[in-house]
Design a protein around this motif. Structure first.
Motif, PDB file in Angstrom:
ATOM      1  N   ILE A  37       0.857  -1.173   0.000  1.00 61.89           N
ATOM      2  CA  ILE A  37       0.000   0.000   0.000  1.00 61.89           C
ATOM      3  C   ILE A  37       0.897   1.227   0.000  1.00 61.89           C
ATOM      4  CG2 ILE A  37      -1.718   1.296   1.318  1.00 61.89           C
ATOM      5  CD1 ILE A  37      -2.607  -1.396   2.512  1.00 61.89           C
ATOM      6  N   PRO A  38       0.711   2.139  -0.967  1.00 61.00           N
ATOM      7  CA  PRO A  38       1.542   3.349  -0.986  1.00 61.00           C
ATOM      8  C   PRO A  38       1.325   4.187   0.277  1.00 61.00           C
ATOM      9  CG  PRO A  38       0.336   3.099  -3.050  1.00 61.00           C
ATOM     10  CD  PRO A  38      -0.208   2.076  -2.101  1.00 61.00           C
ATOM     11  N   VAL A  39       2.394   4.783   0.743  1.00 63.41           N
ATOM     12  CA  VAL A  39       2.352   5.652   1.923  1.00 63.41           C
ATOM     13  C   VAL A  39       2.652   7.070   1.464  1.00 63.41           C
ATOM     14  CG1 VAL A  39       3.410   6.158   4.157  1.00 63.41           C
ATOM     15  CG2 VAL A  39       3.044   3.788   3.464  1.00 63.41           C
ATOM     16  N   VAL A  40       1.866   8.011   1.922  1.00 60.86           N
ATOM     17  CA  VAL A  40       2.082   9.421   1.614  1.00 60.86           C
ATOM     18  C   VAL A  40       2.296  10.176   2.924  1.00 60.86           C
ATOM     19  CG1 VAL A  40       0.782   9.401  -0.547  1.00 60.86           C
ATOM     20  CG2 VAL A  40      -0.397   9.910   1.568  1.00 60.86           C
ATOM     21  N   ALA A  41       2.842  11.371   2.806  1.00 59.96           N
ATOM     22  CA  ALA A  41       3.095  12.202   3.984  1.00 59.96           C
ATOM     23  C   ALA A  41       2.873  13.661   3.621  1.00 59.96           C
ATOM     24  CB  ALA A  41       4.513  12.000   4.484  1.00 59.96           C
ATOM     25  N   ASP A  42       2.566  14.452   4.624  1.00 58.75           N
ATOM     26  CA  ASP A  42       2.474  15.905   4.431  1.00 58.75           C
ATOM     27  C   ASP A  42       3.878  16.483   4.480  1.00 58.75           C
ATOM     28  OD1 ASP A  42      -0.301  15.742   4.361  1.00 58.75           O
ATOM     29  OD2 ASP A  42      -0.506  16.117   6.512  1.00 58.75           O
ATOM     30  N   LEU A  43       4.094  17.552   3.747  1.00 54.12           N
ATOM     31  CA  LEU A  43       5.384  18.231   3.732  1.00 54.12           C
ATOM     32  C   LEU A  43       5.183  19.633   4.286  1.00 54.12           C
ATOM     33  CD1 LEU A  43       8.336  17.893   2.863  1.00 54.12           C
ATOM     34  CD2 LEU A  43       7.706  18.813   0.638  1.00 54.12           C
ATOM     35  N   ASN A  44       5.772  19.904   5.443  1.00 49.99           N
ATOM     36  CA  ASN A  44       5.663  21.210   6.090  1.00 49.99           C
ATOM     37  C   ASN A  44       6.876  22.050   5.707  1.00 49.99           C
ATOM     38  OD1 ASN A  44       3.322  20.325   7.497  1.00 49.99           O
ATOM     39  ND2 ASN A  44       4.640  19.286   8.957  1.00 49.99           N
ATOM     40  N   VAL A  45       6.648  23.031   4.845  1.00 49.47           N
ATOM     41  CA  VAL A  45       7.729  23.870   4.325  1.00 49.47           C
ATOM     42  C   VAL A  45       7.769  25.174   5.119  1.00 49.47           C
ATOM     43  CG1 VAL A  45       8.674  24.989   2.280  1.00 49.47           C
ATOM     44  CG2 VAL A  45       7.352  22.881   2.040  1.00 49.47           C
ATOM     45  N   LYS A  46       8.955  25.505   5.628  1.00 54.93           N
ATOM     46  CA  LYS A  46       9.127  26.776   6.342  1.00 54.93           C
ATOM     47  C   LYS A  46       9.211  27.906   5.326  1.00 54.93           C
ATOM     48  CE  LYS A  46      11.502  24.658  10.235  1.00 54.93           C
ATOM     49  NZ  LYS A  46      12.758  24.549  10.979  1.00 54.93           N
ATOM     50  N   GLN A  47       8.702  29.075   5.696  1.00 55.82           N
ATOM     51  CA  GLN A  47       8.678  30.211   4.777  1.00 55.82           C
ATOM     52  C   GLN A  47      10.018  30.937   4.695  1.00 55.82           C
ATOM     53  OE1 GLN A  47       5.377  32.758   5.683  1.00 55.82           O
ATOM     54  NE2 GLN A  47       3.874  31.180   5.243  1.00 55.82           N
ATOM     55  N   GLU A  48      10.877  30.756   5.702  1.00 54.74           N
ATOM     56  CA  GLU A  48      12.171  31.425   5.700  1.00 54.74           C
ATOM     57  C   GLU A  48      13.221  30.493   5.110  1.00 54.74           C
ATOM     58  OE1 GLU A  48      10.616  30.909   8.839  1.00 54.74           O
ATOM     59  OE2 GLU A  48       9.425  32.718   8.558  1.00 54.74           O
ATOM     60  N   LYS A  49      14.050  31.051   4.235  1.00 60.53           N
ATOM     61  CA  LYS A  49      15.131  30.257   3.648  1.00 60.53           C
ATOM     62  C   LYS A  49      16.228  30.028   4.685  1.00 60.53           C
ATOM     63  CE  LYS A  49      14.925  31.188  -1.278  1.00 60.53           C
ATOM     64  NZ  LYS A  49      15.685  31.637  -2.450  1.00 60.53           N
ATOM     65  N   VAL A  50      16.954  28.939   4.496  1.00 60.30           N
ATOM     66  CA  VAL A  50      18.115  28.636   5.312  1.00 60.30           C
ATOM     67  C   VAL A  50      19.310  28.589   4.363  1.00 60.30           C
ATOM     68  CG1 VAL A  50      17.906  26.127   5.117  1.00 60.30           C
ATOM     69  CG2 VAL A  50      19.011  27.113   7.108  1.00 60.30           C
ATOM     70  N   SER A  51      20.498  28.865   4.899  1.00 60.29           N
ATOM     71  CA  SER A  51      21.703  28.778   4.069  1.00 60.29           C
ATOM     72  C   SER A  51      22.820  28.114   4.861  1.00 60.29           C
ATOM     73  CB  SER A  51      22.146  30.163   3.593  1.00 60.29           C
ATOM     74  OG  SER A  51      22.589  30.944   4.679  1.00 60.29           O
ATOM     75  N   ALA A  52      23.766  27.557   4.115  1.00 64.59           N
ATOM     76  CA  ALA A  52      24.956  26.958   4.713  1.00 64.59           C
ATOM     77  C   ALA A  52      26.100  27.129   3.731  1.00 64.59           C
ATOM     78  CB  ALA A  52      24.732  25.487   5.027  1.00 64.59           C
ATOM     79  N   TYR A 107       8.805  16.184   6.909  1.00 62.86           N
ATOM     80  CA  TYR A 107       7.687  15.288   6.657  1.00 62.86           C
ATOM     81  C   TYR A 107       6.899  15.072   7.935  1.00 62.86           C
ATOM     82  CZ  TYR A 107      10.161  14.050   2.349  1.00 62.86           C
ATOM     83  OH  TYR A 107      10.788  14.088   1.145  1.00 62.86           O
ATOM     84  N   SER A 108       5.582  14.952   7.802  1.00 60.26           N
ATOM     85  CA  SER A 108       4.731  14.632   8.946  1.00 60.26           C
ATOM     86  C   SER A 108       3.482  13.909   8.445  1.00 60.26           C
ATOM     87  CB  SER A 108       4.334  15.901   9.711  1.00 60.26           C
ATOM     88  OG  SER A 108       3.493  16.711   8.920  1.00 60.26           O
ATOM     89  N   ASN A 109       2.736  13.374   9.366  1.00 59.45           N
ATOM     90  CA  ASN A 109       1.444  12.758   9.073  1.00 59.45           C
ATOM     91  C   ASN A 109       1.550  11.647   8.014  1.00 59.45           C
ATOM     92  OD1 ASN A 109      -1.316  12.341   9.312  1.00 59.45           O
ATOM     93  ND2 ASN A 109      -1.827  13.910   7.819  1.00 59.45           N
ATOM     94  N   PHE A 110       2.412  10.675   8.248  1.00 65.24           N
ATOM     95  CA  PHE A 110       2.521   9.529   7.344  1.00 65.24           C
ATOM     96  C   PHE A 110       1.230   8.724   7.421  1.00 65.24           C
ATOM     97  CE2 PHE A 110       6.852  10.723   8.060  1.00 65.24           C
ATOM     98  CZ  PHE A 110       7.492  10.452   6.854  1.00 65.24           C
ATOM     99  N   ARG A 111       0.691   8.339   6.251  1.00 66.22           N
ATOM    100  CA  ARG A 111      -0.564   7.595   6.210  1.00 66.22           C
ATOM    101  C   ARG A 111      -0.655   6.796   4.909  1.00 66.22           C
ATOM    102  NH1 ARG A 111      -0.953  12.548   4.403  1.00 66.22           N
ATOM    103  NH2 ARG A 111      -2.314  13.099   2.699  1.00 66.22           N
ATOM    104  N   ASN A 112      -1.564   5.826   4.885  1.00 62.34           N
ATOM    105  CA  ASN A 112      -1.801   5.080   3.657  1.00 62.34           C
ATOM    106  C   ASN A 112      -2.456   6.000   2.636  1.00 62.34           C
ATOM    107  OD1 ASN A 112      -0.787   2.745   4.775  1.00 62.34           O
ATOM    108  ND2 ASN A 112      -2.783   1.971   5.398  1.00 62.34           N
ATOM    109  N   ALA A 113      -2.095   5.829   1.393  1.00 62.75           N
ATOM    110  CA  ALA A 113      -2.635   6.675   0.324  1.00 62.75           C
ATOM    111  C   ALA A 113      -4.129   6.390   0.136  1.00 62.75           C
ATOM    112  CB  ALA A 113      -1.891   6.417  -0.973  1.00 62.75           C
ATOM    113  N   THR A 114      -4.858   7.456  -0.146  1.00 60.73           N
ATOM    114  CA  THR A 114      -6.281   7.345  -0.466  1.00 60.73           C
ATOM    115  C   THR A 114      -6.434   7.438  -1.980  1.00 60.73           C
ATOM    116  OG1 THR A 114      -6.641   9.730  -0.357  1.00 60.73           O
ATOM    117  CG2 THR A 114      -6.874   8.500   1.719  1.00 60.73           C
ATOM    118  N   PRO A 115      -7.602   7.109  -2.526  1.00 63.79           N
ATOM    119  CA  PRO A 115      -7.790   7.278  -3.973  1.00 63.79           C
ATOM    120  C   PRO A 115      -7.507   8.716  -4.445  1.00 63.79           C
ATOM    121  CG  PRO A 115      -9.528   5.898  -3.088  1.00 63.79           C
ATOM    122  CD  PRO A 115      -8.734   6.423  -1.910  1.00 63.79           C
ATOM    123  N   GLY A 116      -7.844   9.695  -3.622  1.00 65.52           N
ATOM    124  CA  GLY A 116      -7.552  11.093  -3.976  1.00 65.52           C
ATOM    125  C   GLY A 116      -6.057  11.360  -4.061  1.00 65.52           C
ATOM    126  N   ASP A 117      -5.284  10.755  -3.155  1.00 68.86           N
ATOM    127  CA  ASP A 117      -3.828  10.907  -3.185  1.00 68.86           C
ATOM    128  C   ASP A 117      -3.252  10.292  -4.459  1.00 68.86           C
ATOM    129  OD1 ASP A 117      -3.663  12.170  -0.654  1.00 68.86           O
ATOM    130  OD2 ASP A 117      -3.635  10.224   0.359  1.00 68.86           O
TER     131      ASP A 117
END
Length: 132
Positions: A37-52, A107-117
């Motif tokens: 079963i495919p697993v999907v996750a939410d991606l929480n992107v920060k609005q501020e850039k980081v540099s190194a 990544y957060s909220n790992f879950r099984n993929a739904t038909p919509g995903d």
């Protein structure tokens, strides 16, 4: 004569002390009716850039150097992935400095993929292949 024999014995002892390491591996593809079963996750992107920034020898940054500086940025921001990384390379003689900037995400909220995903994934694959 004894010196020659002693010299030959000494040289054979010196040359026989080298260490060589090697390894082998085998892999086998699994065929059959195994489905997952495919697993999907939410991606929480920060609005501020980081540099190194990372200093290295040479004028061209290899993929390994780019991955290392991305790793430093991820460590700094405690993130899983760097979105839209951009690289600036400054060279002075044989020394170079690479700086990466991008949006850190986790990544957060790992879950099984739904038909919509699955439909969203299909749409993303089609869009990606059209750009090619």
């Amino acid at each position: 004569m004894k010196k020659i024999i002693l010299g030959l014995m000494l040289s054979s002892v010196i040359t026989s002390c080298s260490v060589t390491k090697s390894s082998t591996a085998k892999s086998l593809d699994v065929y059959g009716t195994v489905m997952h079963i495919p697993v999907v996750a939410d991606l929480n992107v920060k609005q501020e850039k980081v540099s190194a920034t990372l200093e290295f020898l040479g004028k061209e940054a290899s993929e390994a150097i780019k991955n290392k500086v991305i790793g430093e940025a991820l460590k700094k921001s405690n993130a899983d992935i760097l979105i839209e990384p951009s690289f600036d390379i400054e060279t002075k003689g044989s020394n170079s400095k690479i700086t990466v900037k991008g949006f850190p995400a986790s990544y957060s909220n790992f879950r099984n993929a739904t038909p919509g995903d699955v439909e969203l994934l299909k749409a993303g694959v089609i869009q990606k292949s059209d750009k090619g």
